[in-house]
Structure formats: C-alpha cells, structure tokens
Design an enzyme around this catalytic site. Structure first.
Site, PDB file in Angstrom:
ATOM      1  CG  HIS A   5      -1.944  -1.054   1.249  1.00  0.00           C
ATOM      2  ND1 HIS A   5      -1.668  -2.336   1.671  1.00  0.00           N
ATOM      3  CD2 HIS A   5      -3.252  -1.043   0.892  1.00  0.00           C
ATOM      4  CE1 HIS A   5      -2.771  -3.067   1.579  1.00  0.00           C
ATOM      5  NE2 HIS A   5      -3.734  -2.309   1.114  1.00  0.00           N
ATOM      6  CG  ASP A  23      -4.133  -5.979  -3.950  1.00  0.00           C
ATOM      7  OD1 ASP A  23      -5.239  -5.512  -3.623  1.00  0.00           O
ATOM      8  OD2 ASP A  23      -3.274  -6.311  -3.119  1.00  0.00           O
TER       9      ASP A  23
END
Length: 700
Positions: free
Chosen positions: A342, A426
């Site tokens: 992230h 993702d």
C-alpha cells in the site's frame, strides 16, 4: 341427426382452437421482464460449467436473441424419466433413491424443453473391500444451443466487454459514505456497463441497509449480474459491521483444524450470500515466513506451505458451498516481504525452485482443487521477471511488479500452473502502482499481462477510454478481451450470479438476511474457532489463575486493552484496567506492585512495534522487574510479541482483536478453556535465533 350447418360451425370452432394452440406454442415466450426468449436450457448443460454433484440442484436459463440470459423460474415443469433412480421437485432439486441406473431430468416452460442425464453407477475406482460404492455422474447434452457464453460474448459491443472487466469502488460520494444507491452511481453502472463493484466498511453498516444497497446495484446492471465483492477475510480484515466477526487466518492455522476452517468459510459465505454479496476476496494464501511482514502477518494461516494450502482450501470450499466465489491472494506470494505494498514496492528475491516449494505451493494446490479467482500481488519477483521499467515518480529503473507482468500472470500462472479461472488485480490505487505508473498505463499493462478484472482503477472514465484506445491501436487484441470476458461470465454462471426472471422481493431478501447474519449458529462457530486457536506459548506454573484465590488483578496496556480488561472482569470483579502507552505514574506503579496478578496486553503489527526499545515493550519489561506477582503477557495481534519480553511468566497468543478472541483468552487465563492451539509460525528472539518453534503449544 346433427344438421350440416351445426357440423360446419363445430369444425370451424375446432380449427380456430387448434390454430390458436399452434400460434401459442410457436411464438417466442415473453418473460416477466418483457424480453423475448428464444430458448430454454438447463444451466448445467453449458460446457464451461462444472456441475455440483454433491447437491444436484439444476437450474434453467432463458436465452435471448441479444445473447444474454436470465435465470428462469416461471411456469417451469421438471420431470425424471426414471424415478427409480432419482426424482426432481418443482425447483429443480434432484434426489437420488440409492438405486443404480440412469435417468434423464427434463424441464419445460410449455414452449421450449431441455434435458440432462444423471448416472448413478458403481465407482470403477472403488477398490475397497465389501460392496463397492456408487457415484454420481452428470452427462451433458451437446450442441450449438449450449454455447451460451460464446454467443453472449460475441453479441457484446467492445464498450460492454471492457465494462465487464472494470471493478471500481464507491466508498464515498461528495465526501459522504455511500450507504444507499445514488442516481449518479446508478448511471455510472449503466453507462460503463460495469461487471462488478467492491464494497468497503463504509458501505456495509447494517444488515437491512446492506441488503438494499446490494439489491439496488444488481437492479442497475442491464444484462448480467454484477460481481458484488468484499474483503471479508475474518480477523483484522472484516468489513461487515453487522456480521459475525470470525477469527482470522492465523487463528485458524493455530487450530490445525480443516473442519473449523471449512465451517468458518461456510458461515462467512452464508452471511455474504444472504446480503447479496456473491464474491469474497479471501482467503489470503500467502505463506507468512517473514516475521517482519507489515501487511500480511496474522492474515496468513502461517509459515508452513502445507498448512496454508490445507487450511486455505478448506476455507475456500466452505465459501463456495454457500454459493460465494472465493479468491486466493496475493499471487505469487506476499508473505516474505518487509514492505507494505500500500506504501511501497516490495521484492521477493527467491529463485524459481524456492518459490515453487514455498510461495507458489498453496496457490497451485488451490488451483487444482477448483478455485474461482486469484488476486495478484504488487510485488516484484526478479527471478521470474527481471523486466525493468522507468518509474514515473523517480525517473529511475524499477522492476515490474507481478500485477503488471506477462511472465508472472500468463506464462507462469496460466501456462505453467494451468489456472483457467479469473485473475483480478489487487487495488490499482495502492502506492506500489500509483507512484510508479500512470493510472491508464497501469491498467493497460495489467490487461496485457493477463488480468481479467481491473480492481479499483484511478479515474474510471480515463481508464475506460485508455483501454478502448489501446484496443483500437492494436496494443491489446479484442480476442484477448474476449477471453477475459468469457472467464468472468463463466464465473458468474458457475456461482449463480445471474439476472433473474422473477427476482425475490427486497422484503424477503431482508428477512432472510436478518435470520442469517450474526445467527446463533454462526456465533457458536466463531466462539469455537477462537477457543481452539488460543495458544499458550509460555507458562511458568502461573496459569490457570484461581479466581477465589486472587484478590486483585491489574490489566495494563494501550491498544484494545479495555476489551481485554472487560473480558477479564467477566471472571474477576476486582480487576483494574490501566491504559497507558509509556511511563507509569507512582499510583499506577503502586497498583501493579500490590496486584496478585498482572495481565499485560501488547499490540503490534510491524518490526518496530515489537522492538525492546518500543515504549509498550519497555513498559512490560518494567512491570516484570517491579512486581513479584506473576505477569501474564497477551499478544493481542502478533504472536511474535514475546520476543521483546521473553522473561514474562506466561504468554498467550490470541491472533486478533475481536470480542470472541478476548473472551477465549480470559477463559484460558481462568482455566475454563484448556488451550490447544499450536504456533503457526516460528517465534524468533532479538538475535534472530529461535525462541519458540513452529508447532509449539502448551495445555493444562
């Protein structure tokens, strides 16, 4: 004697009746949605569908000229040609009698008809002693009429095909959480022909509200059902605010019970299904063999590839048994990293042989067991793909992440490992992607690499137009798009994600969801899984505590310490909770010195958190030094915490911060739960040596 005129009138009437019957049966049937159906077929006859022989529930599809289909339910008649072998009810549910033989199950709506054969015969592979077992085999009909998916894909415009591959999120709109359908979002679903939506915690507040929102999304879709997806892993990644908070994967790994893993997956699936959520981005099948991993950790079943494979497949089968599609993530493996994707771009440096033995192993086993979908990892694997690209952020050469790698997704996953299910990226708004690739470039690269679904692209309009331009220029072939759309529609058919001829009313949907979500049965599974997961890692003859022999207890810590304190208070009234992140006051120090026992809870998620220099770890070590009474440590999230305070008198790993896990820990401290959990990971000391081995665990 009948008069000639009357005979003529009778004949004329009879001819009119016959002609009307002929017209009625020869005209295409009009469904409830006022579309013209051209055929009715049994869903399980579609060659791309793998029928479920365990439950033998057959479904029928209305097929339309425009290529799409709906789930048929009106005016259907089901029948069995040989009721000595099997019967079928008016919902298409087949029941075997136990007698060997073959029957044809037929369905008709009065205009069209289809059939499928069911064999129940001796299993030729059963070589055991005694009477051989019989098994079910479904024999599909063949012919052009059953190539439903090819016809559906060929009838779509290129804009509709691209739309099936797009899966945005609508967490907020104009700064407000999206908890109900907005006209602007409904229009986007239609204009972009979206194939799916991902929901987040902001979207799913109550059972009634969630059911209504999901139903409204499905109503907005025009031709095909939407993949309504969510990350309902259990444990620390739990989105539903009204659902059952199942323990996470590492807790399940500690139980070593494939049965519990299956039932947890099934319960999660039943709750999602009742809400209309048909796809779960779970389970995590990363092998967490790096204690410093900041993003996977307790989301993994553990560090052993066999354990991860066994528990992950059981969880997957549980989800799928409830009609919910399962997704293994994050391929090729995010476990051995120390960077959060992230925030940055992690690297897994291992060679192919090591990857096949560890990281890839659970994914391969899951693929072979009938997995629906795989999510990619924003992680670089230089020994698989050493391609270098120029970072838009730094201008420097960087390795290509797996999400954007043709060598990883197509050559490795598709061609070498044989996966023919759906591949989703993702989230493409994560820093590992957004920092180094433009939003349009990232999506084009992902599709070129082999992704079928583009998850959470940044800028829906720009991304859609970018893909259409790339197709127009020949950078992406339309056949490549067709292959993805067919896989997506295959998944939708396989899991019953189909627009319905006669949809269930929203009132009935909500009533059913209220019965299922948070049910007593699911709460019992949650409690059992939590209790079985508790791992007693250390006990210098201080546990269990005897409540009536302990005058006062101090529970101390910072994050989630009130939850731990509340659970302890259920067993012992004289319990003081001290919430602090660092230094103790003189009064608090005195309370600790006078306590008959101290329970110290630590909460960490990264390597700095469990450093002995971290304030919460310094606090626990100070407590150990300052009191003669037993000090019991609780690793609220990561089992690795004891490496920072190894001199503690007793230590319990509970793997998560949900209520059931705190209750199970308190029950264990007071002897009401005999701990049986085994470490799913090795716990190192601060020098990198082994402090506690994998598979270690104590009981009373």
């Amino acid at each position: 004697m009948i008069k000639p005129k009357r005979v003529f009138m009778l004949l004329l009437t009879l001819m009119l009746v016959i002609s009307q019957l002929f017209l009625t049966t020869s005209q295409p049937r009009v469904t409830a949605s006022e579309e013209t159906a051209k055929d009715l077929i049994i869903l399980q006859n579609v060659p791309d569908i793998d029928p479920d022989t365990d439950h033998l529930k057959l479904d029928a599809l209305n097929i339309f000229e425009e290529g799409h289909f709906t789930l048929a339910s009106l005016d259907l008649e089901w029948s069995s040609s040989n009721e000595n072998v099997a019967t079928v009810d008016d919902q298409g549910q087949v029941s075997l009698t136990g007698q060997n033989g073959r029957t044809f199950i037929s369905v008709t709506d009065g205009q069209f008809e289809d059939r499928i054969a069911i064999d129940y015969k001796v299993d030729p592979n059963d070589k055991g002693k005694g009477k051989p077992n019989s098994k079910v085999k479904i024999i599909k009909e063949k012919g052009e009429r059953y190539n439903v998916l090819e016809h559906a894909v060929s009838a779509l415009t290129i804009e509709e095909k691209v739309g099936q591959m797009l899966m945005p999120d609508f967490r907020t709109w104009n700064g407000e959480d999206v908890t109900e359908m907005l006209p602007e979002i409904e229009q986007l679903v239609k204009d972009y022909h979206l194939g799916g939506i991902i929901l987040f915690r902001e979207n799913v507040v109550t059972t009634e509200q969630t059911t209504q929102l999901v139903s409204d999304y499905q109503d907005a879709a025009e031709k095909f059902g939407l993949l309504m997806t969510i990350d309902q892993e259990g444990g620390i990644v739990t989105r539903l605010q009204s659902g059952t908070d199942m323990p996470g994967n590492m807790a399940l790994g500690a139980t070593r019970s494939q049965d519990i893993s299956y039932r947890v997956g099934q319960a999660i699936g039943e709750e999602l299904n009742s809400l209309g959520i048909n796809t779960n981005f779970a389970p995590v099948m990363d092998v967490n063999n790096n204690p410093d991993n900041p993003v996977i950790g307790v989301r993994s079943f553990g560090e052993d590839p066999d354990l991860v494979a066994d528990m992950g497949i059981s969880y997957t089968k549980g989800l799928q048994s409830a009609g919910v599609a399962a997704t293994a993530k994050h391929f090729p493996g995010h476990g051995d990293t120390d960077v959060d994707s992230h925030l940055g771009l992690p690297e897994v440096p291992h060679d192919k042989e090591r990857l096949e033995a560890i990281e890839l192993y659970p994914f391969q086993q899951a693929m072979d067991s009938g997995l629906d979908m795989i999510m990619t990892a924003h992680v670089t694997f230089p020994k698989i793909d050493d391609t270098k690209v120029i970072s838009k952020k730094t201008g420097e050469e960087i390795a290509l992440p797996a999400t954007l790698s043709h060598k990883v997704l197509t050559e490795l996953m598709r061609e070498e490992m044989g996966f023919d299910g759906v591949i989703t990226t993702d989230a493409l708004n994560m820093n590992a992607i957004t920092d180094h690739f433009g939003p349009v470039d990232a999506v084009i690269r992902a599709v070129q690499a082999g992704s079928d679904i583009v998850l959470m692209p940044v800028g829906l309009e720009e991304v859609r137009e970018g893909l259409l331009t790339a197709i127009e220029k020949g950078e992406i072939s339309e056949s490549r798009i067709d292959a993805s759309v067919k896989r997506i529609l295959t998944l939708k058919l396989q899991r019953g994600i189909i627009k319905q001829e006669n949809p269930e009313s929203i009132e009935d949907k909500i009533d059913n969801a209220l019965e299922v979500v948070g049910s007593d049965e699911h709460k019992a599974i949650e409690a059992e899984a939590a209790a079985e997961s508790i791992t007693l890692v250390k006990n210098d003859d201080v546990l269990p505590l005897v409540s009536n022999q302990t005058d006062n207890i101090v529970v101390i810590g910072n994050t989630y310490i009130s939850s731990l304190g509340d659970a302890i208070k259920q067993h012992h009234d004289q319990t003081t909770v001290i919430q602090t992140s660092g230094d103790l006051t003189d009064e608090q120090l005195e309370q600790i010195r006078n306590a008959d026992a101290v329970v110290a809870g630590s909460y960490t998620y990264n390597v700095s958190g469990r450093s002995p220099d971290n304030p919460q770890m310094q606090l626990i070590n100070t407590i150990i030094e300052e009191t003669e009474s037993p000090v019991i440590g609780v690793g609220i999230r990561n089992p690795y915490d004891i490496s920072a305070y190894p001199d503690i008198d007793a230590y319990i790993a509970q793997y998560g911060f949900r209520e059931a896990s705190f209750k199970a820990t308190a029950d264990t401290i007071f002897g009401e739960n005999n701990p049986s959990g085994l470490l799913p990971v090795t716990i190192p000391n601060n020098d990198g040596d082994v402090l506690f081995e994998y598979d270690y665990g104590l009981s009373y």
